[in-house]
Each structure stands twice: as structure tokens, then as C-alpha cells.
Design a protein around this motif. Structure first.
Motif, PDB file in Angstrom:
ATOM      1  N   UNK A 270      29.191  20.894  29.683  1.00  0.00           N
ATOM      2  CA  UNK A 270      28.764  21.563  30.916  1.00  0.00           C
ATOM      3  C   UNK A 270      27.524  20.899  31.498  1.00  0.00           C
ATOM      4  N   UNK A 271      26.654  20.404  30.628  1.00  0.00           N
ATOM      5  CA  UNK A 271      25.390  19.778  31.060  1.00  0.00           C
ATOM      6  C   UNK A 271      25.548  18.291  31.331  1.00  0.00           C
ATOM      7  N   UNK A 272      26.782  17.818  31.246  1.00  0.00           N
ATOM      8  CA  UNK A 272      27.107  16.412  31.535  1.00  0.00           C
ATOM      9  C   UNK A 272      26.367  15.438  30.623  1.00  0.00           C
ATOM     10  N   UNK A 273      26.255  15.807  29.368  1.00  0.00           N
ATOM     11  CA  UNK A 273      25.667  14.915  28.384  1.00  0.00           C
ATOM     12  C   UNK A 273      26.667  13.810  28.034  1.00  0.00           C
ATOM     13  N   UNK A 274      26.132  12.636  27.702  1.00  0.00           N
ATOM     14  CA  UNK A 274      26.996  11.508  27.344  1.00  0.00           C
ATOM     15  C   UNK A 274      27.533  11.628  25.928  1.00  0.00           C
ATOM     16  N   UNK A 275      26.837  12.399  25.089  1.00  0.00           N
ATOM     17  CA  UNK A 275      27.296  12.516  23.705  1.00  0.00           C
ATOM     18  C   UNK A 275      26.508  13.570  22.953  1.00  0.00           C
ATOM     19  N   UNK A 276      27.009  13.881  21.754  1.00  0.00           N
ATOM     20  CA  UNK A 276      26.310  14.758  20.818  1.00  0.00           C
ATOM     21  C   UNK A 276      25.936  13.915  19.614  1.00  0.00           C
ATOM     22  N   UNK A 277      24.646  13.794  19.367  1.00  0.00           N
ATOM     23  CA  UNK A 277      24.132  13.016  18.233  1.00  0.00           C
ATOM     24  C   UNK A 277      24.094  13.924  17.010  1.00  0.00           C
ATOM     25  N   UNK A 278      24.941  13.649  16.022  1.00  0.00           N
ATOM     26  CA  UNK A 278      25.022  14.485  14.831  1.00  0.00           C
ATOM     27  C   UNK A 278      24.062  14.046  13.733  1.00  0.00           C
ATOM     28  N   UNK A 279      23.296  12.989  13.985  1.00  0.00           N
ATOM     29  CA  UNK A 279      22.253  12.606  13.058  1.00  0.00           C
ATOM     30  C   UNK A 279      22.721  11.694  11.939  1.00  0.00           C
ATOM     31  N   UNK A 280      21.733  11.193  11.182  1.00  0.00           N
ATOM     32  CA  UNK A 280      22.008  10.339  10.027  1.00  0.00           C
ATOM     33  C   UNK A 280      22.493  11.191   8.861  1.00  0.00           C
ATOM     34  N   UNK A 281      23.187  10.574   7.921  1.00  0.00           N
ATOM     35  CA  UNK A 281      23.803  11.307   6.814  1.00  0.00           C
ATOM     36  C   UNK A 281      23.278  10.918   5.451  1.00  0.00           C
ATOM     37  N   UNK A 282      22.339   9.976   5.406  1.00  0.00           N
ATOM     38  CA  UNK A 282      21.722   9.549   4.139  1.00  0.00           C
ATOM     39  C   UNK A 282      22.762   9.146   3.094  1.00  0.00           C
ATOM     40  N   UNK A 283      23.905   8.641   3.551  1.00  0.00           N
ATOM     41  CA  UNK A 283      24.941   8.197   2.633  1.00  0.00           C
ATOM     42  C   UNK A 283      25.703   9.306   1.939  1.00  0.00           C
ATOM     43  N   UNK A 284      25.532  10.562   2.365  1.00  0.00           N
ATOM     44  CA  UNK A 284      26.213  11.697   1.734  1.00  0.00           C
ATOM     45  C   UNK A 284      27.633  11.792   2.283  1.00  0.00           C
ATOM     46  N   UNK A 285      28.598  11.566   1.418  1.00  0.00           N
ATOM     47  CA  UNK A 285      29.987  11.457   1.857  1.00  0.00           C
ATOM     48  C   UNK A 285      30.479  12.724   2.559  1.00  0.00           C
ATOM     49  N   UNK A 286      30.105  13.901   2.035  1.00  0.00           N
ATOM     50  CA  UNK A 286      30.591  15.148   2.628  1.00  0.00           C
ATOM     51  C   UNK A 286      30.077  15.318   4.062  1.00  0.00           C
ATOM     52  N   UNK A 287      28.832  14.897   4.300  1.00  0.00           N
ATOM     53  CA  UNK A 287      28.283  14.978   5.660  1.00  0.00           C
ATOM     54  C   UNK A 287      28.996  13.995   6.594  1.00  0.00           C
ATOM     55  N   UNK A 288      29.228  12.812   6.097  1.00  0.00           N
ATOM     56  CA  UNK A 288      29.917  11.805   6.910  1.00  0.00           C
ATOM     57  C   UNK A 288      31.307  12.282   7.282  1.00  0.00           C
ATOM     58  N   UNK A 289      32.026  12.839   6.313  1.00  0.00           N
ATOM     59  CA  UNK A 289      33.385  13.326   6.585  1.00  0.00           C
ATOM     60  C   UNK A 289      33.371  14.473   7.588  1.00  0.00           C
ATOM     61  N   UNK A 290      32.369  15.378   7.463  1.00  0.00           N
ATOM     62  CA  UNK A 290      32.258  16.490   8.400  1.00  0.00           C
ATOM     63  C   UNK A 290      32.062  15.970   9.821  1.00  0.00           C
ATOM     64  N   UNK A 291      31.154  15.013   9.994  1.00  0.00           N
ATOM     65  CA  UNK A 291      30.860  14.504  11.332  1.00  0.00           C
ATOM     66  C   UNK A 291      32.043  13.740  11.915  1.00  0.00           C
ATOM     67  N   UNK A 292      32.698  12.954  11.068  1.00  0.00           N
ATOM     68  CA  UNK A 292      33.826  12.174  11.567  1.00  0.00           C
ATOM     69  C   UNK A 292      35.046  13.045  11.843  1.00  0.00           C
ATOM     70  N   UNK A 293      35.087  14.242  11.247  1.00  0.00           N
ATOM     71  CA  UNK A 293      36.203  15.157  11.527  1.00  0.00           C
ATOM     72  C   UNK A 293      36.152  15.692  12.960  1.00  0.00           C
ATOM     73  N   UNK A 294      34.985  15.542  13.616  1.00  0.00           N
ATOM     74  CA  UNK A 294      34.851  15.928  15.021  1.00  0.00           C
ATOM     75  C   UNK A 294      35.105  14.752  15.961  1.00  0.00           C
ATOM     76  N   UNK A 295      35.353  13.590  15.397  1.00  0.00           N
ATOM     77  CA  UNK A 295      35.544  12.396  16.211  1.00  0.00           C
ATOM     78  C   UNK A 295      34.280  11.593  16.421  1.00  0.00           C
TER      79      UNK A 295
END
Length: 334
Positions: A270-295
Motif C-alpha cells: 500500500x505504501x509503494x515500498x520496493x521491498x521488505x528487508x527480512x534482515x540477516x540470518x547469521x547462518x541459521x538455517x531455520x531463519x533462512x528457510x523461513x525467509x525464503x518461504x516468502x520468496x
């Protein structure tokens, strides 16, 4: 101070930022004021204007203390650098170079982290002494929500969003200190259950940000009267930054984290943002998988440290002297 770099008043800082678009949150005076509750940022943030013939930039420095030759950062709490130009956003790095050269002798070192929106081809700054490359995950918002939901969100993510809806989970913005404190209790409880975090921000920081800084937005998930999770989002340049989150494990089957992030993505669109920055994951696989599950996809970012050239020179001389002494002792011993 040189013609090109000058310290400005808080009033001028506020006026400059009020007219800026896509401003990094670390440039925001109300964000800076909120950080005073933290021991490492109790000093005043220092705003500067930098200009050349073609453009003007704001740079905000966050000293660690207020003593001579202290270190400072442009990236408090690891955020993208507090640097923004009036006509070209974050793209005219020549102005940042001018600032670093002018301030180099006044500080032990100046550090910052590049934003993911700076782009992979952003030129390097020759005065950097130390660099550290890492990545963050960014969900690009190129289409509408239905396209994202169908093409970018993975099946399991779509299922979790629907589960939250079927469970009656409601997401709303926390607008009063009591709601912020209820979220913080969830955060501190989760930290205890996980055995503690390396650094736990104080409750007063969240209350201060909610009261002072419009670029800070705390979304909470409710089931009836129960607050079951929350997440803090920052209006950072052309992106929304997913900065902080916690959920009550008692209600994990209701998927509050998915409901909250889904709502934040809709708001960013709605705010016409170019993206959502989900942040760094410190190499934690579960965090990486969560973020990539959103594309979301990894985007390279770089942190830099620019040291005082006199201190750098003295260290270089010291290293040479030690090397010569070692060579002499080796020869005498031989």
C-alpha cells in the motif's frame, strides 16, 4: 569546518528530514532521540549537511561516548547507514566520501553498513580500512499481493496464513504503551525459554520508539484479548525493515508470526515500498528457510570501518619498528 561539511541544529535536521522521501530510518531525528535510553547511545546523535555543486546530503553520526577521539557509527543497532542525498537518495556516494575525509581526524574510527537498496554496483570508498561482507534477505514487491501470494509464497507459507485467518487471529498496530509492554513480556519470556539472547534491548527502548518515532511500527497479533505475538517494522528508505519479532509459543499452532508478516507485506505494498528487508540470518538455517518461504532472496551488503589516518599511520610505524627489531634480534642471534 570546511565549506562542504557543517553540523546543523536539531530544528534544521527535522526540517530537512520532513521533506525527504525514502529516508533511511537512522537519519530520522526521532529515531535518534529514542536511542538515548540505551547505554551505548546516551550521547547526542550529531547531524551534518554535506554539499557540493550538484547535491546535498544529510549524514547522522552516533558517537559511542562524547570523549575526544571516540569511535562513532552511522549505523546504530546495525541499521543501514544514516546517509541520504536530496536529489539522488543514497546513490551519490561522493558526498559520503567528502564527509569521511573531513571528519577522519576527529574520530578514532567511523563505521557503517550499506543498505540492501544501495545496489551491488555501488562504488567502494577508498578510505575503508576494514570491510565485512554478509547478506540480508529481501522480498521484492514488484507485483500485487495476489501475485506474491500465488507465485512467491511457498505452499506451507500460504497454509500458515490461512490457518491464522481460520483461527481468528487479528493483527493491529500497537498504539499505546500498555500494548507495547505486553509485547515485550512475550519477547522476554521467549528469550528466557531459549536460554537468553546475547543482547536484550530494554523495554524502555520499545516504549520510547512507539511514542516518538513514526517510522517505527509495532504490529501485534491478538486472539480475543490475548496478545500472542508481535513484530517491529521500520520505515527504512525504499524498504520496510522486519527488525524485531517474538511470539508466544503457547499459541504457536495459530501461526501469529505468519499473520503479522503477511499484514506487514500488505502495508508495504500500500505504501509503494520496493521491498521488505527480512534482515540477516547469521547462518541459521531455520531463519533462512523461513525467509525464503516468502520468496525473499539474499542480497549482499557490506560493513566498513574508516580509521583515523594518524592512528592508522602510528600503527603502521609501530608494526615496522617491531619488524625491524625482530630482524635485528634474529641476525644477532644467528
Amino acid at each position: 569546518m570546511s565549506r562542504q561539511v557543517r553540523r546543523i541544529s536539531v530544528a534544521e535536521w527535522e526540517r530537512w528530514c520532513a521533506d525527504a522521501s525514502n529516508l533511511p530510518i537512522a537519519c530520522d531525528p526521532y529515531w535518534a532521540q529514542s536511542l538515548r535510553v540505551l547505554p551505548s547511545y546516551k550521547g547526542e546523535a550529531i547531524p551534518f549537511l554535506v554539499d557540493d555543486e550538484s547535491d546535498e546530503a544529510i549524514v547522522v553520526m552516533y558517537p559511542r561516548n562524547q570523549q575526544p577521539l571516540d569511535s562513532a557509527t552511522l549505523s546504530p543497532l546495525g541499521l543501514p547507514a544514516a546517509f541520504h542525498t536530496k536529489s539522488s537518495g543514497f546513490r551519490n556516494l561522493a558526498l559520503l566520501g567528502i564527509f569521511l575525509r573531513e571528519q577522519a581526524l576527529r574520530w578514532r574510527s567511523i563505521g557503517f553498513t550499506r543498505g540492501p537498496y544501495w545496489g551491488a554496483n555501488a562504488p567502494g570508498l577508498a578510505s575503508a580500512d576494514l570491510t565485512h561482507d554478509e547478506s540480508t534477505h529481501v522480498l521484492e514487491l514488484a507485483g500485487d499481493y495476489n501475485t506474491l501470494f500465488s507465485n512467491d509464497f511457498k505452499g506451507a507459507t500460504r497454509t500458515c496464513i490461512r490457518r491464522a485467518e481460520s483461527e481468528g487471529v487479528v493483527v493491529e498496530r500497537a498504539t499505546d504503551p500498555d500494548m507495547v509492554r505486553r509485547y515485550y513480556r512475550i519477547h522476554s519470556k521467549l528469550a528466557e525459554e531459549k536460554g537468553g539472547y546475547a543482547e536484550l534491548y530494554p523495554e524502555s527502548l520499545f516504549v520510547s520508539l512507539a511514542e516518538r518515532c513514526q517510522r517505527f511500527e509495532l504490529l501485534v497479533a491478538r486472539k480475543g484479548d490475548d496478545v500472542i505475538g508481535g513484530a517491529a517494522f521500520l520505515d527504512d528508505g525504499p524498504t520496510t525493515f522486519y527488525w524485531h519479532a517474538a511470539a508466544d509459543r503457547t499459541f504457536s499452532r495459530m501461526q501469529p508470526a505468519y499473520a503479522i508478516l503477511d499484514s506487514a507485506i500488505k502495508l508495504a505494498l500500500e505504501r509503494r515500498k520496493a521491498g521488505v528487508n527480512l534482515g540477516a540470518s547469521a547462518g541459521i538455517d531455520s531463519l533462512i528457510l523461513f525467509k525464503e518461504s516468502w520468496g525473499a532472496r539474499p542480497v549482499a551488503i557490506r560493513s566498513e570501518v574508516h580509521r583515523n589516518p594518524l592512528i592508522r599511520g602510528l600503527r603502521s610505524i609501530g608494526s615496522r619498528v617491531r619488524a625491524i627489531r625482530g630482524s635485528v634480534f634474529t641476525q644477532l642471534g644467528g
